[in-house]
Design an enzyme around this catalytic site. Structure first.
Site, short mmCIF file in Angstrom:
data_model
loop_
_atom_site.label_atom_id
_atom_site.label_comp_id
_atom_site.label_asym_id
_atom_site.label_seq_id
_atom_site.Cartn_x
_atom_site.Cartn_y
_atom_site.Cartn_z
N ARG A 1 43.99 -61.56 -10.89
CA ARG A 1 43.17 -61.08 -9.81
C ARG A 1 43.84 -61.62 -8.50
NH1 ARG A 1 39.37 -63.34 -13.42
NH2 ARG A 1 38.07 -61.70 -14.53
N ARG B 1 46.97 -55.12 -11.89
CA ARG B 1 46.15 -55.79 -12.87
C ARG B 1 45.84 -54.88 -13.90
NH1 ARG B 1 42.53 -60.33 -14.35
NH2 ARG B 1 40.59 -59.48 -14.76
N HIS C 1 38.21 -61.81 -19.06
CA HIS C 1 36.89 -60.99 -19.19
C HIS C 1 35.92 -61.97 -20.12
CE1 HIS C 1 38.83 -56.76 -18.07
NE2 HIS C 1 38.56 -57.68 -16.98
#
Length: 295
Positions: free
Chosen positions: A148, A244, A267
């Site tokens: 990120r 990403r 995640h």
């Protein structure tokens, strides 16, 4: 007063028990604050709330604020977590939100760069200046590791283990993960550390890996601005986050399993990662239509 106290305890539950990211905690707390105000205004006791009451509240919010399906889902997720907390506190025996259906949301698939676009993007970075070496190393790392924008901005030199070929990432909710770095990414990182970073720092010292032209930590806006400049030269349309998405999609196409991709992306829920399987299936369908005689 009882409801206000519950709201505060719920916030502590989100932070301490669920370990949610600060932004998520703020959103859930804000939603529950509005729900509590709604209950107080109508003198509804927490033990008396039914699924019908929750549905009436959601309809009230939707009509008053013209909420989208995505926002309604967020409201319901907040309420579901709140009532689960009340069950844990033995205040409620049931969760009235479970009886309600989540709204169906049309999900837009994320944009992904193909291999050719990735090559053009990296070739469009000027390497004559120290900032160019930084940009090449920085964007190679985002693509190589699926980072990120906030994660790459917060990277410290101590987070890199070039010998092991891994980088330590602190993602959402301060969750730590180790992500392998590719050979190309390691090569450009080495070039940047040797020839670029010392010139950007000048006489300054910094623990952060990527430095701006003033010798300070590069921020998210700085990264976004550099990406926009490079993508304009490359004549490709996308965002930093597209790198990403491209990482995950390219990994999947080349045989990586979904669990590994989930771990590398950081995640918490594999359902978030599964969107990349839909992207891959879409490519397969296109390939079938173009090549099968009955397509």
């Amino acid at each position: 007063m009882f409801l206000d106290e519950l709201s505060e305890n719920f916030k502590e539950y989100l932070i301490g028990e669920l370990n949610l990211a600060g932004s998520t905690v703020d959103v859930y707390s804000r939603e529950i604050g509005q729900f509590v105000s709604y209950l107080e205004g109508r003198k509804i006791e927490i033990n008396e709330i039914s699924s019908l009451d929750v549905e009436s509240y959601i309809n009230y919010r939707t009509e008053k604020c013209h909420l989208s399906g995505k926002t309604v889902s967020r409201v319901m997720s907040s309420l579901r977590s709140f009532f689960k907390f009340l069950q844990m506190e033995d205040i409620r025996e049931d969760n009235p939100v479970k009886m309600l259906d989540m709204p169906k949301i049309h999900r837009n698939f994320p944009k992904v760069f193909n291999y050719s676009e990735m090559e053009i993007f990296f070739d469009s970075i000027t390497l004559k200046k120290p900032s160019g070496l930084r940009d090449r190393a920085m964007f190679e790392m985002i693509y190589s590791c699926g980072l990120r924008i906030s994660e790459v901005a917060d990277l410290k030199c101590s987070d890199i283990s070039a010998e092991d070929g891994v980088v330590r990432i602190f993602g959402k909710g301060s969750r730590e993960r180790l992500v392998p770095m590719g050979e190309i990414s390691l090569f450009w990182l080495g070039k940047y550390l040797e020839l670029g970073r010392p010139k950007l720092l000048k006489d300054k010292q910094s623990e952060y890996l990527f430095i701006n032209c003033f010798g300070d930590k590069i921020g998210r806006k700085g990264i976004w601005k550099k990406f926009k400049e490079i993508s304009k030269v490359a004549d490709i349309d996308g965002k930093v986050h597209t790198l990403r998405h491209s990482f995950a999609t390219h990994m999947l196409k080349n045989g990586a399993d979904l669990r590994s991709i989930q771990e590398m992306l950081g995640h918490s829920d594999i359902s978030t990662t599964q969107i990349y399987t839909h992207l891959d299936r879409r490519d397969l369908k296109k390939f079938y239509e173009e090549n099968h005689p009955g397509g």
